[in-house]
Design a protein around this motif. Sequence first.
Motif, PDB file in Angstrom:
ATOM      1  N   ASP A 174     -89.792 -65.088   3.015  1.00 50.90           N
ATOM      2  CA  ASP A 174     -89.290 -66.408   2.632  1.00 50.90           C
ATOM      3  C   ASP A 174     -90.463 -67.422   2.397  1.00 50.90           C
ATOM      4  O   ASP A 174     -91.601 -67.373   2.993  1.00 50.90           O
ATOM      5  CB  ASP A 174     -88.718 -66.962   3.962  1.00 50.90           C
ATOM      6  CG  ASP A 174     -88.283 -68.419   3.759  1.00 50.90           C
ATOM      7  OD1 ASP A 174     -88.291 -68.992   2.602  1.00 50.90           O
ATOM      8  OD2 ASP A 174     -87.794 -68.878   4.710  1.00 50.90           O
ATOM      9  N   MET A 195     -86.689 -73.746  12.139  1.00 56.49           N
ATOM     10  CA  MET A 195     -87.833 -74.152  12.181  1.00 56.49           C
ATOM     11  C   MET A 195     -88.054 -75.547  13.157  1.00 56.49           C
ATOM     12  O   MET A 195     -88.344 -76.522  12.967  1.00 56.49           O
ATOM     13  CB  MET A 195     -88.699 -74.795  10.822  1.00 56.49           C
ATOM     14  CG  MET A 195     -88.599 -73.356   9.998  1.00 56.49           C
ATOM     15  SD  MET A 195     -88.821 -73.730   8.105  1.00 56.49           S
ATOM     16  CE  MET A 195     -87.235 -73.550   7.820  1.00 56.49           C
ATOM     17  N   ASP A 225     -82.154 -73.849   5.779  1.00 54.63           N
ATOM     18  CA  ASP A 225     -83.482 -74.168   6.465  1.00 54.63           C
ATOM     19  C   ASP A 225     -83.517 -75.464   7.364  1.00 54.63           C
ATOM     20  O   ASP A 225     -83.105 -76.460   6.903  1.00 54.63           O
ATOM     21  CB  ASP A 225     -84.762 -74.489   5.485  1.00 54.63           C
ATOM     22  CG  ASP A 225     -85.012 -73.108   4.756  1.00 54.63           C
ATOM     23  OD1 ASP A 225     -85.386 -72.356   5.269  1.00 54.63           O
ATOM     24  OD2 ASP A 225     -85.054 -73.149   3.490  1.00 54.63           O
ATOM     25  N   HIS A 260     -82.224 -70.529   9.488  1.00 52.49           N
ATOM     26  CA  HIS A 260     -83.638 -70.469   9.839  1.00 52.49           C
ATOM     27  C   HIS A 260     -84.143 -71.840  10.433  1.00 52.49           C
ATOM     28  O   HIS A 260     -84.326 -72.749   9.945  1.00 52.49           O
ATOM     29  CB  HIS A 260     -84.453 -70.490   8.368  1.00 52.49           C
ATOM     30  CG  HIS A 260     -85.916 -70.210   8.590  1.00 52.49           C
ATOM     31  ND1 HIS A 260     -86.926 -70.416   7.499  1.00 52.49           N
ATOM     32  CD2 HIS A 260     -86.721 -70.012   9.600  1.00 52.49           C
ATOM     33  CE1 HIS A 260     -88.323 -70.226   7.751  1.00 52.49           C
ATOM     34  NE2 HIS A 260     -88.048 -69.845   9.185  1.00 52.49           N
ATOM     35  N   HIS A 310     -79.267 -69.132   2.865  1.00 51.21           N
ATOM     36  CA  HIS A 310     -80.226 -69.337   3.928  1.00 51.21           C
ATOM     37  C   HIS A 310     -80.338 -70.955   3.777  1.00 51.21           C
ATOM     38  O   HIS A 310     -80.327 -71.726   2.932  1.00 51.21           O
ATOM     39  CB  HIS A 310     -81.646 -68.839   3.179  1.00 51.21           C
ATOM     40  CG  HIS A 310     -82.682 -68.865   3.914  1.00 51.21           C
ATOM     41  ND1 HIS A 310     -83.071 -68.014   4.837  1.00 51.21           N
ATOM     42  CD2 HIS A 310     -83.639 -70.075   4.036  1.00 51.21           C
ATOM     43  CE1 HIS A 310     -84.137 -68.333   5.614  1.00 51.21           C
ATOM     44  NE2 HIS A 310     -84.614 -69.662   5.078  1.00 51.21           N
TER      45      HIS A 310
END
Length: 223
Positions: free
Chosen positions: A180, A69, A36, A67, A34
């Motif tokens: 998450d 953001m 970020d 992911h 994962h």
Amino acid sequence: MSDIRIAPSILAADFARLGEEVRAVDAAGAAYIHIDVMDGHFVPNLTIGPGVVRALRPHTKKKLDVHLMVSPVEPLIDAFADAGADILTIHAEAGAHTHRVLQQIKAHGLLAGLALNPATPVGQIDEVMDLVDLILVMTVNPGFGGQAFIPSQIKKIAAVRSLIDAHMAAGGQKIELEIDGGVNIETAPLGAQAGAEILVAGTAVFTGGPGKYAENILNLMGR
Ligand code: DX5
Ligand code: ZN
């Protein structure tokens, strides 16, 4: 809970040794890696760009679960796809064109994910169920590792589980349910019992250094 899988968030890894850290969690039983991506605008923190994803790609055959953001996210999809991401998850709150961006991700042949912030209602996913491969329920407000799990999200996880089950029972494509933030040995079972199948964990995986990663992952899986 035997089908629970763990996606270590490298936000909690040693950034000076990221390649080694990715190899270590891969060997320790990570399902996905994962990653970020924070833009200092959609969330108040700045982390990783496509160059780092590209540099990490040769270090694992596991799926890179990116992911995003980021807002606006459209201009970055192509760069992260070219960098070697396998899953690109965007936020429902990140712009007006969720449907179009999910199509953009699918056009690259990648898996498309949609993330919901803690205050975002489940209904946000209704009109795009046919386009998503993964739904990510945020159990913290995005932006930082090491925050506390927000218990009110348990009922959202269960609601999304029901929607996914109904969708798949009606012949829809497979959709995975990921959570998450704040996942540790106390909160992992709460998420799993509510129906999450992939648990993202940063702090809880990387605590203790490489010698602990396998044990940390097994503990989170409830083994
Ligand atoms: C939060 C990130 C998470 C974070 C999780 O914005 O999306 O992936 O790294 O970290 P922990 O497991 O420490 O809450
Ligand atoms: Zn994340």
